[in-house]
Design an enzyme around this catalytic site. Structure first.
Site, short mmCIF file in Angstrom:
data_model
loop_
_atom_site.label_atom_id
_atom_site.label_comp_id
_atom_site.label_asym_id
_atom_site.label_seq_id
_atom_site.Cartn_x
_atom_site.Cartn_y
_atom_site.Cartn_z
N SER A 1 0.81 -1.22 0.00
CA SER A 1 0.00 0.00 0.00
C SER A 1 0.85 1.27 0.00
O SER A 1 1.57 1.53 -0.94
CB SER A 1 -0.95 -0.04 1.20
OG SER A 1 -1.94 0.95 1.11
N ASP B 1 10.56 4.85 -10.01
CA ASP B 1 10.15 5.44 -11.30
C ASP B 1 10.93 6.71 -11.63
O ASP B 1 11.19 7.00 -12.80
CB ASP B 1 8.65 5.74 -11.30
CG ASP B 1 7.81 4.49 -11.47
OD1 ASP B 1 8.39 3.39 -11.52
OD2 ASP B 1 6.57 4.62 -11.57
N LYS C 1 -0.64 -4.38 -3.06
CA LYS C 1 -1.91 -3.89 -2.54
C LYS C 1 -2.09 -2.46 -3.03
O LYS C 1 -1.56 -1.52 -2.45
CB LYS C 1 -1.92 -3.97 -1.01
CG LYS C 1 -3.30 -3.81 -0.36
CD LYS C 1 -3.68 -2.38 -0.20
CE LYS C 1 -4.99 -2.22 0.55
NZ LYS C 1 -5.45 -0.81 0.62
#
Length: 546
Positions: free
Chosen positions: A294, A305, A319
């Site tokens: 999460s 990224d 999740k």
């Protein structure tokens, strides 16, 4: 009471229907089909309550039917009964009132793992290894850790009476402890691994996390940190806004941290780094595993990224469902999935949950992960790939795939037995009660190892034959030395000293330390890309002025 719960059942069902209606942009009155469903539902409740072959309450029936409804949706949509909803909100706070001790279960008893420095328990002399025998006169036999913690917590300034069993003490020790504020820290450890490498472990994200991380970074930089090892292993997530605020400390100003996409227009949101703190311009390595979920995946995904750091470990949980929590009547709550998380590169974090068994029980063996570059799933079909800011390939739909695969060592049977019987903890409590440990240069000598072996036999934990066989293995000897040193430090110096000792033998931490060369290369490439873009903007500005 029967009438009360029959009315409540209708209200709860109606609330669920209305929530669905609001999110579907339908605010009109209930249609005939919905009214028929409500009548059928209340009739079913009445028949079940009146005719079931055993006693069953309307409350039980309503709660069970709600759980059935949530299971139809996804693994993370949940009805929260009042006690669960209250517990969730408490965990999101940054403090509570209690004794200031970390407790766990050792040999079936509630045991003090460590008293928190400066807390009420530490000031009274409560020690690591003390067994909490009674709380306000009631025995702790059979209590879970959560049950015990609930009994130990209470209003600020109130008194709780406990009796403690201590090794070497002839009789139980009685304490009246005045409850005081205890911080719910999420930065569990922050220290220097060596002269230049800082280490921060974040356990979850609550209301105080971003403040704690900011303070930890400042403290480590003052101590000379020029590179950071950020540990997110077994961090199950928490508050989204805190993950975004922490991400703001790492990501360049204006860069995307996370995006949410859902069924309705208002579920589409994008969150950017606002530059509230100075960007951390140093090599970063992030540690993850299948317990990373999460909000922790959001942070790890943004760092990966944007090429801020190298991610090492095993694939994260996956999740990526956004829960919006609605308050219901009678103190209950409803955590409803309203959107999905996507990383800055556009990767969906959520993994497939068509099989609940595979979702909760299965994880890819480490050897298989190493063989396929850390990609965990899907097992069928095509793995969707994306690109980072610098053009590195990353993968979506199965959590965060690490750049470098690294997992913990597997324990042999004898090591598992020693750990499961709390051998290191119990021996160390006994040993430090009889021996002075002056500083963290202490190492278990051959004499200490021999004493530990004799203690194992005396406590009926292992036979002499098992010990003779087990201690011939170099990996077992290393494991014993490491854990004895760590538990002695925990007993003498506290949890951070315990963690520092274990870090030296933590395979994943050691693998992370090996990644600072490529992390430095990423940092340099980011700097060059930033400089190139600034030159291009300056050139365009000059051209516009001609």
């Amino acid at each position: 009471m029967k009438k009360h719960w029959r009315i409540t059942s209708v209200l709860v069902f109606l609330a669920a229907v209305l929530i669905g209606g609001l999110y579907g942009q339908r605010t009109s009155a209930l249609n005939d089909e919905t009214k028929e469903s409500l009548r059928l539902y209340t009739e079913l409740l009445s028949v079940a309550h009146e005719n079931y072959g055993d006693e069953v309450t309307y409350k039980d029936l309503v709660h069970a039917s709600i759980q059935g409804m949530t299971r139809l949706l996804d693994p993370h949509t949940n009805f929260l009964p009042p006690e669960d909803y209250s517990g969730m909100r408490e965990r999101q706070r940054s403090s509570f009132y209690g004794l200031g001790i970390l407790v766990g279960t050792r040999n079936g008893r509630i045991t003090v793992i460590t008293p928190l420095e400066g807390g009420p328990a530490a000031r009274l002399g409560i020690r690591t290894g003390d067994v909490i025998d009674t709380i306000d006169g009631e025995s702790t036999d059979g209590l879970t850790v959560d049950d015990a913690v609930d009994k130990l917590k209470g209003p600020k300034g109130s008194v709780v009476g406990i009796t403690v069993l201590r090794r070497g003490a002839e009789a139980p020790l009685e304490y009246d402890v005045v409850r005081a504020e205890v911080p719910l820290t999420t930065v569990r450890y922050a220290y220097m691994i060596d002269d230049t490498t800082g280490y921060i472990y974040i356990s979850d994200f609550n209301r105080g996390t971003s403040r704690e991380v900011g303070e930890a970074l400042e403290k480590l930089q003052e101590k000379g940190m020029t590179q950071l090892l950020l540990d997110l292993r077994n961090n199950g997530g928490g508050l989204l806004d805190q993950a975004i605020l922490v991400g703001d400390m790492f990501a360049p100003r204006g860069s995307k941290i996370v995006e949410t996409r859902g069924r309705n227009r208002n579920s589409f949101q994008t969150f950017f780094a606002e530059g509230q703190r100075k960007e951390l311009d140093m090599p970063v390595v992030v540690l993850v595993n299948n317990g990373t979920a999460s909000a922790a995946e959001i942070l790890a995904g943004a760092i990966q990224d944007h090429d801020i750091g190298i991610v090492a470990g095993t694939p994260t949980w996956g999740k990526g469902l956004v829960q919006t929590v609605f308050s219901l009547s009678y103190g209950a709550g409803f955590a409803l999935t309203t959107a999905r998380y996507y990383t800055p590169a556009g990767r969906m974090i959520q993994r497939d949950f068509s099989s609940y068994y595979d979702y909760y029980a299965y994880s890819t063996p480490l050897e298989e992960l190493e063989a396929n570059g850390g990609i965990e799933q899907p097992t069928e079909g095509v793995v969707e790939s994306f690109e980072t800011d610098l053009g590195r390939k990353v993968y979506g739909g199965g959590g965060i795939t690490p750049d470098v695969v690294a997992g913990p060592d597997h324990l042999n049977g004898f090591q598992v037995k020693l750990r499961s019987r709390n051998s290191f903890f119990d021996f160390s409590v006994d040993y430090t009660s009889r021996n002075a440990i002056l500083n963290e240069s202490w190492e278990p000598s051959e004499e200490v190892l021999a004493e530990f072996q004799q203690w194992l036999v005396r406590e009926n934990i292992a036979s002499q034959e098992e010990i003779d066989e087990g201690f011939t293995l170099p990996e077992t000897l290393d494991y014993v030395r490491l854990n004895l040193r760590a538990e002695v430090f925990n007993s003498r110096f506290g949890q951070e000293a315990w963690h520092r000792a274990l870090a030296s033998g933590d395979k994943v931490i050691q693998a992370g330390l090996d990644q600072f060369v490529p992390a430095q290369e990423l940092l340099q490439a980011r700097r060059e890309l930033k400089s190139s873009r600034e030159d291009q903007r300056a050139s365009l500005g000059s051209a516009d002025g001609l």
